[in-house]
Design an enzyme around this catalytic site. Structure first.
Site, PDB file in Angstrom:
ATOM      1  N   SER A 109      12.881  -4.145   1.518  1.00  0.00           N
ATOM      2  CA  SER A 109      14.191  -3.289   2.291  1.00  0.00           C
ATOM      3  C   SER A 109      14.173  -3.433   3.480  1.00  0.00           C
ATOM      4  O   SER A 109      15.298  -3.741   4.319  1.00  0.00           O
ATOM      5  CB  SER A 109      14.474  -2.308   1.156  1.00  0.00           C
ATOM      6  OG  SER A 109      14.821  -2.368   0.054  1.00  0.00           O
ATOM      7  N   ASN A 130      -0.600   1.488  -0.735  1.00  0.00           N
ATOM      8  CA  ASN A 130       0.735   1.994  -0.498  1.00  0.00           C
ATOM      9  C   ASN A 130       1.280   2.475  -1.655  1.00  0.00           C
ATOM     10  O   ASN A 130       0.587   2.486  -2.697  1.00  0.00           O
ATOM     11  CB  ASN A 130       1.658   0.495   0.116  1.00  0.00           C
ATOM     12  CG  ASN A 130       1.845  -0.383  -1.182  1.00  0.00           C
ATOM     13  OD1 ASN A 130       1.020  -0.291  -2.183  1.00  0.00           O
ATOM     14  ND2 ASN A 130       3.290  -0.776  -1.440  1.00  0.00           N
ATOM     15  N   PRO A 131       2.562   3.234  -1.651  1.00  0.00           N
ATOM     16  CA  PRO A 131       2.900   3.923  -2.562  1.00  0.00           C
ATOM     17  C   PRO A 131       2.926   3.452  -4.196  1.00  0.00           C
ATOM     18  O   PRO A 131       2.760   3.957  -4.958  1.00  0.00           O
ATOM     19  CB  PRO A 131       4.405   4.178  -2.133  1.00  0.00           C
ATOM     20  CG  PRO A 131       4.393   4.185  -0.843  1.00  0.00           C
ATOM     21  CD  PRO A 131       3.580   3.215  -0.411  1.00  0.00           C
ATOM     22  N   CYS A 132       3.228   1.983  -4.066  1.00  0.00           N
ATOM     23  CA  CYS A 132       3.568   1.379  -5.648  1.00  0.00           C
ATOM     24  C   CYS A 132       2.235   0.847  -5.866  1.00  0.00           C
ATOM     25  O   CYS A 132       1.960   0.397  -7.080  1.00  0.00           O
ATOM     26  CB  CYS A 132       4.645   0.972  -5.585  1.00  0.00           C
ATOM     27  SG  CYS A 132       6.196   1.411  -5.436  1.00  0.00           S
ATOM     28  N   GLU A 136       0.705  -2.021  -4.630  1.00  0.00           N
ATOM     29  CA  GLU A 136       0.471  -3.603  -4.675  1.00  0.00           C
ATOM     30  C   GLU A 136      -0.399  -3.987  -3.398  1.00  0.00           C
ATOM     31  O   GLU A 136      -0.589  -5.151  -3.324  1.00  0.00           O
ATOM     32  CB  GLU A 136       1.678  -4.074  -4.765  1.00  0.00           C
ATOM     33  CG  GLU A 136       2.711  -4.010  -3.719  1.00  0.00           C
ATOM     34  CD  GLU A 136       3.663  -2.746  -3.798  1.00  0.00           C
ATOM     35  OE1 GLU A 136       3.335  -1.883  -4.671  1.00  0.00           O
ATOM     36  OE2 GLU A 136       4.825  -2.820  -3.074  1.00  0.00           O
ATOM     37  N   GLY A 185      12.058  -2.853  -6.640  1.00  0.00           N
ATOM     38  CA  GLY A 185      12.870  -1.953  -7.264  1.00  0.00           C
ATOM     39  C   GLY A 185      14.511  -2.188  -6.736  1.00  0.00           C
ATOM     40  O   GLY A 185      15.240  -1.922  -7.442  1.00  0.00           O
ATOM     41  N   ILE A 233      15.299  -4.896  -4.261  1.00  0.00           N
ATOM     42  CA  ILE A 233      15.694  -6.454  -3.930  1.00  0.00           C
ATOM     43  C   ILE A 233      16.159  -7.291  -5.346  1.00  0.00           C
ATOM     44  O   ILE A 233      16.834  -8.304  -5.125  1.00  0.00           O
ATOM     45  CB  ILE A 233      14.667  -6.868  -3.084  1.00  0.00           C
ATOM     46  CG1 ILE A 233      13.277  -7.150  -3.720  1.00  0.00           C
ATOM     47  CG2 ILE A 233      14.626  -6.493  -1.813  1.00  0.00           C
ATOM     48  CD1 ILE A 233      12.429  -8.054  -3.035  1.00  0.00           C
TER      49      ILE A 233
HETATM   50  P1  ADP Z   1      12.244  -3.222  -2.412  1.00  0.00           P
HETATM   51  O1  ADP Z   1      12.920  -3.514  -3.650  1.00  0.00           O
HETATM   52  O2  ADP Z   1      13.121  -2.022  -2.077  1.00  0.00           O
HETATM   53  O3  ADP Z   1      12.018  -3.872  -1.300  1.00  0.00           O
HETATM   54  P2  ADP Z   1       9.952  -2.293  -3.822  1.00  0.00           P
HETATM   55  O4  ADP Z   1      10.482  -1.401  -5.047  1.00  0.00           O
HETATM   56  O5  ADP Z   1       9.551  -3.610  -3.963  1.00  0.00           O
HETATM   57  O6  ADP Z   1      10.999  -2.174  -2.685  1.00  0.00           O
HETATM   58  O7  ADP Z   1       8.665  -1.321  -3.256  1.00  0.00           O
HETATM   59  C1  ADP Z   1       7.661  -2.027  -2.539  1.00  0.00           C
HETATM   60  C2  ADP Z   1       7.133  -1.116  -1.534  1.00  0.00           C
HETATM   61  O8  ADP Z   1       8.157  -0.595  -0.864  1.00  0.00           O
HETATM   62  C3  ADP Z   1       6.511   0.064  -2.221  1.00  0.00           C
HETATM   63  O9  ADP Z   1       5.364   0.123  -2.570  1.00  0.00           O
HETATM   64  C4  ADP Z   1       6.783   1.194  -0.983  1.00  0.00           C
HETATM   65  O10 ADP Z   1       5.717   0.783   0.058  1.00  0.00           O
HETATM   66  C5  ADP Z   1       7.959   0.799  -0.316  1.00  0.00           C
HETATM   67  N1  ADP Z   1       9.051   1.537  -0.816  1.00  0.00           N
HETATM   68  C6  ADP Z   1       9.642   1.524  -1.917  1.00  0.00           C
HETATM   69  N2  ADP Z   1      10.822   2.284  -2.009  1.00  0.00           N
HETATM   70  C7  ADP Z   1      10.508   3.267  -0.945  1.00  0.00           C
HETATM   71  C8  ADP Z   1      11.363   4.375  -0.549  1.00  0.00           C
HETATM   72  N3  ADP Z   1      12.201   4.752  -1.396  1.00  0.00           N
HETATM   73  N4  ADP Z   1      10.831   4.869   0.339  1.00  0.00           N
HETATM   74  C9  ADP Z   1       9.943   4.490   1.237  1.00  0.00           C
HETATM   75  N5  ADP Z   1       9.143   3.292   0.764  1.00  0.00           N
HETATM   76  C10 ADP Z   1       9.659   2.611  -0.311  1.00  0.00           C
END
Ligand code: ADP
Length: 566
Positions: A67, A264-266, A268, A415, A417
């Site tokens: 994102s 990182n937060p999730c 991966e 989440g 994309i």
């Molecule tokens: P997206 O689909 O928005 O690209 P993902 O759900 O694949 O993101 O998450 C990928 C990574 O992006 C997460 O592991 C985290 O590091 C970061 N991330 C996801 N959601 C958030 C959020 N709300 N705020 C900050 N970072 C986020």
């Protein structure tokens, strides 16, 4: 012409398309993809050629970057990465300077991971004040509150990973820290697990908790007692997950640069302090060709998509705006990227392979192996053309071919994309056939129906309003007689898939992913504590890098959970 669903359009308008001061939208989705393509191609000598390719890739929804890239590319001082890890050192000054840095990262749309294990425990002596320390959990609460109030200009609530190692004296407080659903909401928490601890659990041994400041034993406790505490809390609330630090470090491509302590937060991307990583995901649901009625994967097209996507992600490192000199230095030295996938469940449905089958698991391995091989091929081509990553000489790749990137692959949750691309999340099974997608930051809720299922039923002449009503009521096909058994098998949803298959898919993808795989093992409400214990134990046995479970209904809201059964 770009074909987007209403949902995708709404998300893009709310949070991705550029706006003026009065919040008027300034661009169309097509112009957004053009802005991103142009900026990412500005790293190339032949920028026109690559802009065209990058634009095509995104506008056909065959690949999307994380994102922050979509939101910020081409914007002055646009920060494009999703993933960061920051150090938390044991001094008030360091704790608060990292807090400030993480606020800046959240403001730019990135997520942060921290390991709090260097902090002295609660009640420990503080020399400068003559008082006692508040301990890691108290500081996590401060980080959490800061995250809550930096809502990234209304775009996204910040996401954090908080880790505490299993031998920290405050580990029990940490394990229980999210038992109240309202506390530390903006963190996923995970216990940092070592192989020694797992062996102590197996043998029912005592386990030492060590004060990180004095390096002395603060307490000795049964390993099994800690384990039971972990799985009970995970059963109750979904937290804590586990990160397996030994296997993560066994695959650390740059051991001389330090030990990896956090993801990182999730989960991966395991990263060193101050490292950042850009992610992007290939939409697998766009890869099926049907010839003489047998659907199959278009491997030639996939290889092509991988090569262009790796180049895209690598370019981001060159054109990115870095918020801190430390982040810039180590990110450019290692050039880590994470190409992954979305739409895996929909690919399987198109190929008529049930998710909960050995055939699906075998295909997962074959597919990810192919992605890995082609990613490394693309990265080594780039190394020939533009140079290897500067620390290549100190990496464990020394005897192999030169590479442009210290890592190439990650399986992110996708989440948002995947909603933009209108496909299933990451490598997850379908969550439900009909569901409410809850808008984040208080957005509208929309009811959706899985379009592949509707298509399938239409083709067999079975689609009608009665069926639609029943599915909306149940969310799955379990008790619906109108639907043939093989269709039921194919469209099994997340909660109906036995946990072992969730783990087998994670294992299959992890086997060929140099970073890690973000996956949630979704469990039905009636799953037991023993189930969670077995899942966590099996995850270690399978050599996964981390594990997260979520038992349906065990939490009111979840940082990255965006849909609920109707
Ligand atoms: P997206 O689909 O928005 O690209 P993902 O759900 O694949 O993101 O998450 C990928 C990574 O992006 C997460 O592991 C985290 O590091 C970061 N991330 C996801 N959601 C958030 C959020 N709300 N705020 C900050 N970072 C986020």
């Amino acid at each position: 012409m770009i074909t987007l669903t209403n949902n995708a359009l709404q998300i893009l308008r709310d949070r991705y398309l550029l706006k003026d001061k009065n919040r008027n939208v300034l661009e169309t989705p097509e112009q957004m993809f053009r802005r991103v393509a142009r900026f990412v191609a500005s790293a190339e000598e032949d920028n026109i050629k690559w802009e065209t390719k990058f634009f095509e890739l995104m506008s056909k929804l065959e690949f999307l970057p994380n994102s922050p890239t979509l939101m910020n590319a081409g914007v002055i001082k646009g920060q494009l990465s999703a993933c960061f890890v920051l150090p938390v050192k044991d001094s008030l000054e360091d704790i608060f300077s990292t807090l400030k840095n993480s606020a800046l990262i959240h403001q730019s749309g990135g997520g942060t991971g921290f390991n709090f294990s260097e902090l002295r425990p609660k009640g420990d002596w503080v020399t400068s004040s003559g008082g006692t320390s508040s301990g890691p959990v108290a500081f996590m609460k401060i980080y959490d509150a800061a995250t809550e109030y930096v809502k990234q200009g209304g775009k996204r609530r910040g996401a954090n990973m908080g880790i505490l190692n299993i031998n920290h004296p405050d580990i029990e407080e940490f394990i229980n820290s999210k038992s109240d659903d309202r506390i530390i909401q903006n963190f996923n928490i995970s216990v940092g697990i070592t192989d020694d601890f797992m062996k102590a659990v197996q043998k029912d041994l005592y386990w030492d908790l060590i004060n990180p400041r004095t390096k002395t034993i603060a307490k000795t406790i049964k390993a099994l007692h800690l384990w039971e505490n972990i799985v009970q809390q995970a059963w109750k609330t979904g937290d804590p997950g586990l990160v397996f630090l030994d296997i993560i470090n066994a695959y650390n491509p740059l051991p001389d640069s330090g030990k990896i302590q956090s993801t990182n937060p999730c989960g991966e991307v395991p990263l060193l302090d101050y490292e950042s990583c850009n992610l992007g995901s290939i939409n697998l649901s766009k890869l099926v060709i049907v010839s003489s009625n047998t659907p199959r994967i278009n491997w030639v097209k996939l290889a092509d998509l991988i090569a262009v996507s790796i180049r895209f992600l690598d370019n981001i490192i060159s054109v990115n705006h870095y918020l801190l000199p430390e982040i810039e230095a180590i990110t450019k030295a290692h050039r880590k990227i994470g190409l992954g996938v979305m739409g895996w469940a929909e690919l399987l449905i198109q190929l008529e392979i049930p998710y909960a089958s050995d055939e699906a698991v075998q295909l997962a391995e074959k597919l990810m192996n192919f992605i890995k091989e082609n990613s490394y091929k693309a990265s080594s081509q780039l190394a020939k053309e533009k140079g290897a990553f500067p620390q290549w000489g100190n990496s464990h790749y020394l005897n192999d071919i030169k590479l442009r990137n210290a890592t190439c692959n990650s399986i992110a949750p996708t989440g948002t994309i995947s909603v933009i691309a209108n496909t299933s999340y990451s490598i997850e099974p379908l969550f439900a056939l009909a569901y409410d997608r809850v808008g984040i930051l208080g957005g509208k809720t929309q009811t959706e129906m899985n379009s592949l299922f509707v298509q399938k039923m239409n083709v067999s002449g079975l689609w009608n309003q009665k069926l639609k009503k029943e599915i909306l009521e149940h969310g799955s096909l379990d008790n619906i007689d109108l639907v043939p058994d093989e269709v039921k098998k194919l469209f099994k949803t997340s909660l109906e898939i036995p946990w072992r298959y969730h783990l087998l898919h994670q294992k299959a993808f992890q086997k060929y992913t140099d970073n890690a795989v973000s996956k949630t093992v979704n469990l039905p409400e009636n799953a037991t504590i023993t189930d969670v214990s077995e899942i966590y134990y099996t995850a270690w046995k399978y050599q996964l890098k981390g594990i997260t479970t979520y038992r349906y209904g065990s939490k009111d809201r979840q940082v990255l959970q965006k849909c609920n059964l109707n």
